[in-house]
Design a protein around this motif. Structure first.
Motif, PDB file in Angstrom:
ATOM      1  N   GLN A  50      14.444  11.686  -0.533  1.00  0.00           N
ATOM      2  CA  GLN A  50      14.493  12.432   0.724  1.00  0.00           C
ATOM      3  C   GLN A  50      15.838  13.137   0.890  1.00  0.00           C
ATOM      4  O   GLN A  50      15.902  14.279   1.345  1.00  0.00           O
ATOM      5  CB  GLN A  50      14.239  11.505   1.907  1.00  0.00           C
ATOM      6  N   ARG A  54      16.161  17.239   0.963  1.00  0.00           N
ATOM      7  CA  ARG A  54      16.729  17.856   2.174  1.00  0.00           C
ATOM      8  C   ARG A  54      18.149  18.393   1.954  1.00  0.00           C
ATOM      9  O   ARG A  54      18.784  18.850   2.893  1.00  0.00           O
ATOM     10  CB  ARG A  54      16.721  16.843   3.309  1.00  0.00           C
ATOM     11  N   SER A  55      18.633  18.302   0.729  1.00  0.00           N
ATOM     12  CA  SER A  55      19.983  18.783   0.378  1.00  0.00           C
ATOM     13  C   SER A  55      21.063  18.164   1.254  1.00  0.00           C
ATOM     14  O   SER A  55      21.991  18.832   1.695  1.00  0.00           O
ATOM     15  CB  SER A  55      20.054  20.314   0.467  1.00  0.00           C
ATOM     16  N   LEU A  56      20.935  16.871   1.505  1.00  0.00           N
ATOM     17  CA  LEU A  56      21.943  16.152   2.276  1.00  0.00           C
ATOM     18  C   LEU A  56      22.991  15.575   1.332  1.00  0.00           C
ATOM     19  O   LEU A  56      22.763  15.458   0.135  1.00  0.00           O
ATOM     20  CB  LEU A  56      21.282  15.031   3.089  1.00  0.00           C
ATOM     21  N   ALA A  63      17.186   7.898   6.786  1.00  0.00           N
ATOM     22  CA  ALA A  63      16.474   8.114   5.522  1.00  0.00           C
ATOM     23  C   ALA A  63      15.880   6.810   5.014  1.00  0.00           C
ATOM     24  O   ALA A  63      14.741   6.790   4.516  1.00  0.00           O
ATOM     25  CB  ALA A  63      17.413   8.727   4.480  1.00  0.00           C
TER      26      ALA A  63
END
Length: 86
Positions: A50, A54-56, A63
């Motif tokens: 995730q 989501r490019s976190l 999460a």
């Protein structure tokens, strides 16, 4: 309070990951009581997926909680499909 096996597993599986400071391992352990070490590993992997999608930059409590929910939904579908549900 003595750390549970789930506490130790979450710490082990998310230790190498860049993570937020607000992660509550005890809450995660409570929500996953009765799951196997393999299940907890899968949850941590799902949280990491995730984060990547989501490019976190970090793994967060949100999460991990979302990954627990996803895991539980999959297990519910699997057990229902196999006829284990009553």
């Amino acid at each position: 309070m003595k750390p549970s096996i789930a506490d130790k597993l979450f710490n082990r599986y998310i230790k190498p990951l860049k993570r937020d400071n607000d992660i509550n391992i005890m809450q995660l352990a409570e929500k996953t009581g009765g799951l196997s070490p393999s299940d907890i590993r899968m949850i941590c992997e799902e949280a990491l997926k995730q984060v990547i999608i989501r490019s976190l930059n970090t793994v967060s409590q949100g999460a991990l909680l979302s990954a627990i929910d996803t895991f539980n939904k999959r297990e519910s579908v699997r057990t229902t499909a196999m006829g284990d549900s009553k």
